[in-house]
Design an enzyme around this catalytic site. Structure first.
Site, PDB file in Angstrom:
ATOM      1  N   GLU A 171      30.610  47.556  35.367  1.00  0.00           N
ATOM      2  CA  GLU A 171      31.799  46.761  35.003  1.00  0.00           C
ATOM      3  C   GLU A 171      31.421  45.291  34.881  1.00  0.00           C
ATOM      4  O   GLU A 171      30.318  44.887  35.236  1.00  0.00           O
ATOM      5  CB  GLU A 171      32.862  46.869  36.115  1.00  0.00           C
ATOM      6  CG  GLU A 171      33.680  48.139  36.076  1.00  0.00           C
ATOM      7  CD  GLU A 171      34.876  48.045  35.139  1.00  0.00           C
ATOM      8  OE1 GLU A 171      34.999  47.032  34.419  1.00  0.00           O
ATOM      9  OE2 GLU A 171      35.687  48.979  35.137  1.00  0.00           O
ATOM     10  N   ARG A 224      41.365  47.367  46.697  1.00  0.00           N
ATOM     11  CA  ARG A 224      40.163  46.555  46.474  1.00  0.00           C
ATOM     12  C   ARG A 224      40.388  45.708  45.242  1.00  0.00           C
ATOM     13  O   ARG A 224      41.255  46.014  44.414  1.00  0.00           O
ATOM     14  CB  ARG A 224      38.940  47.448  46.257  1.00  0.00           C
ATOM     15  CG  ARG A 224      39.018  48.309  45.002  1.00  0.00           C
ATOM     16  CD  ARG A 224      37.653  48.822  44.599  1.00  0.00           C
ATOM     17  NE  ARG A 224      37.671  49.854  43.586  1.00  0.00           N
ATOM     18  CZ  ARG A 224      37.678  49.649  42.268  1.00  0.00           C
ATOM     19  NH1 ARG A 224      37.727  48.417  41.784  1.00  0.00           N
ATOM     20  NH2 ARG A 224      37.667  50.656  41.422  1.00  0.00           N
ATOM     21  N   ASN A 237      39.483  44.442  41.535  1.00  0.00           N
ATOM     22  CA  ASN A 237      38.926  45.050  40.328  1.00  0.00           C
ATOM     23  C   ASN A 237      38.570  43.908  39.377  1.00  0.00           C
ATOM     24  O   ASN A 237      38.019  42.913  39.820  1.00  0.00           O
ATOM     25  CB  ASN A 237      39.943  46.068  39.762  1.00  0.00           C
ATOM     26  CG  ASN A 237      39.306  47.062  38.823  1.00  0.00           C
ATOM     27  OD1 ASN A 237      38.236  47.581  39.105  1.00  0.00           O
ATOM     28  ND2 ASN A 237      39.952  47.333  37.709  1.00  0.00           N
ATOM     29  N   ASN A 257      43.268  45.201  35.229  1.00  0.00           N
ATOM     30  CA  ASN A 257      42.066  45.229  34.400  1.00  0.00           C
ATOM     31  C   ASN A 257      41.963  44.016  33.488  1.00  0.00           C
ATOM     32  O   ASN A 257      42.155  42.888  33.948  1.00  0.00           O
ATOM     33  CB  ASN A 257      41.968  46.587  33.681  1.00  0.00           C
ATOM     34  CG  ASN A 257      40.917  47.466  34.350  1.00  0.00           C
ATOM     35  OD1 ASN A 257      39.861  46.968  34.729  1.00  0.00           O
ATOM     36  ND2 ASN A 257      41.205  48.740  34.496  1.00  0.00           N
ATOM     37  N   ASP A 303      40.769  49.420  29.367  1.00  0.00           N
ATOM     38  CA  ASP A 303      40.119  48.930  30.596  1.00  0.00           C
ATOM     39  C   ASP A 303      39.805  47.445  30.429  1.00  0.00           C
ATOM     40  O   ASP A 303      40.716  46.622  30.358  1.00  0.00           O
ATOM     41  CB  ASP A 303      38.903  49.836  30.869  1.00  0.00           C
ATOM     42  CG  ASP A 303      38.344  49.684  32.261  1.00  0.00           C
ATOM     43  OD1 ASP A 303      38.535  48.629  32.865  1.00  0.00           O
ATOM     44  OD2 ASP A 303      37.685  50.616  32.751  1.00  0.00           O
TER      45      ASP A 303
HETATM   46  C1  BGC Z   1      38.551  50.862  37.669  1.00  0.00           C
HETATM   47  C2  BGC Z   1      38.282  52.314  37.854  1.00  0.00           C
HETATM   48  C3  BGC Z   1      39.223  53.121  36.974  1.00  0.00           C
HETATM   49  C4  BGC Z   1      39.060  52.654  35.554  1.00  0.00           C
HETATM   50  C5  BGC Z   1      39.894  53.380  34.538  1.00  0.00           C
HETATM   51  C6  BGC Z   1      38.409  50.537  36.215  1.00  0.00           C
HETATM   52  O1  BGC Z   1      38.628  49.178  36.012  1.00  0.00           O
HETATM   53  O2  BGC Z   1      37.653  50.086  38.429  1.00  0.00           O
HETATM   54  O3  BGC Z   1      38.390  52.647  39.207  1.00  0.00           O
HETATM   55  O4  BGC Z   1      38.928  54.495  37.076  1.00  0.00           O
HETATM   56  O5  BGC Z   1      39.315  51.272  35.459  1.00  0.00           O
HETATM   57  O6  BGC Z   1      41.217  53.272  34.705  1.00  0.00           O
HETATM   58 CA    CA Z   2      37.643  47.439  34.548  1.00  0.00          CA
END
Ligand code: BGC
Ligand code: CA
Length: 293
Positions: free
Chosen positions: A16, A99, A101, A147, A197
């Protein structure tokens, strides 16, 4: 037609947050679940990782040097060379099932980063900003998987993705005060394969969205909601993209391997690797904003 090429074969569970460091010709990214920050020097091929001992959702460069990370237990300063961490603050110390992201800095150098519950299914996450005085402010509540984030070039609009909603929303943005208002749907992606995402924006103000489970990145015009082009990948879980390379003409893309079965992995042995799409266009993108605190 743009084609992704393998940049470096990896087995990241949840690769990521690619970030281009143009001074050193390096690409940083994270593997969230095992807590690894990766640095790859494109010219020398030198690849180093720093395991931070907890999940790491996103990293951003810091103007004064080093990185800032949004992790399982809050915000940290990171010295990648010395491999040291310095805790700043944890806005969700009382939410042990969440957590951090994805996250990114705005043009004023504030770090915007969002959280999500481990189960990925309740709206228990939030979007925060870490300001340059190191105070934290909650900006959006009721998020399930926080995201992609992006701002237009005159900093009047912020785009945001809460993955399961399958829409890209826009807000009016005030760079001076960091206020966001007038939420509306910019692009409805319910018809797409996979889940939206990570996201980046090009110098024409068009959005590029990575699709988890969708084998693709799609470029959109956020003013009309129309899709402009699609880039297909040999792996399903495309997590995030950023511009980098000479004149920011290339796009770097991270992918994930978590939850793939043995049969899936046979069909997509490159899952978890980092890809590059060369020459998307001269000056297609720009560098990451750095944290100014
Ligand atoms: C998250 C994942 C998730 C994915 C798809 C990511 O940003 O960290 O845990 O499965 O997005 O939704
Ligand atoms: Ca992501």
């Amino acid at each position: 037609m743009h084609q992704p090429e393998l940049l470096i074969k990896q087995t990241c569970l949840l690769g990521e947050g690619p970030v281009w460091d143009d001074k050193n010709n390096c690409l940083y990214w994270v593997d969230i679940l095992p807590g690894d920050i990766h640095r790859y020097n494109i010219a020398s091929g030198d690849h180093t990782t720093f395991n931070v001992g907890q999940m790491v959702g996103a990293i951003v460069p810091r103007r004064s040097g080093g990185l800032v990370a949004a992790m399982q237990h809050g915000f940290y300063f990171v010295d990648f060379d010395k491999k040291t961490l310095h805790a700043i603050t944890d806005p969700e110390a009382l939410l042990p099932n969440n957590r951090f992201n994805d996250g990114k800095c705005d043009a004023a150098g504030r770090f915007w980063a969002g959280t999500m519950p481990f189960n990925e299914s309740e709206p228990a996450g939030s979007l925060y900003i870490l300001s340059t005085d190191l105070s934290v402010q909650l900006k959006i509540k009721g998020v399930t998987i926080s995201n992609g984030l992006a701002w237009n070039s005159d900093n009047t609009v912020m785009y945001y993705i809460d993955t399961p909603t399958r829409v890209i929303v826009a807000y009016d943005f005030d760079l001076q005060t960091a206020s966001i208002s007038n939420q509306r749907v910019a692009v409805d992606v319910h018809g797409e394969k996979g889940y939206p995402d990570g996201m980046t924006i090009d110098t024409d103000g068009m959005l590029w969205v990575a699709y988890y489970g969708g084998w693709q990145i799609v470029q959109y015009n956020p003013h009309t909601g129309a899709s402009l082009q699609r880039i297909n990948f040999p792996v399903a879980n495309i997590t995030c993209c950023t511009f980098g390379g000479p004149s920011f003409a290339d796009m770097y893309v991270t992918t994930a391997r978590k939850e793939l079965s043995e049969a899936d992995l046979q069909k997509q042995p490159l899952a978890g690797s980092v890809f590059v799409i060369k020459n998307i266009g001269p000056n297609a993108g720009s560098g990451p904003n750095a944290f100014a605190g």
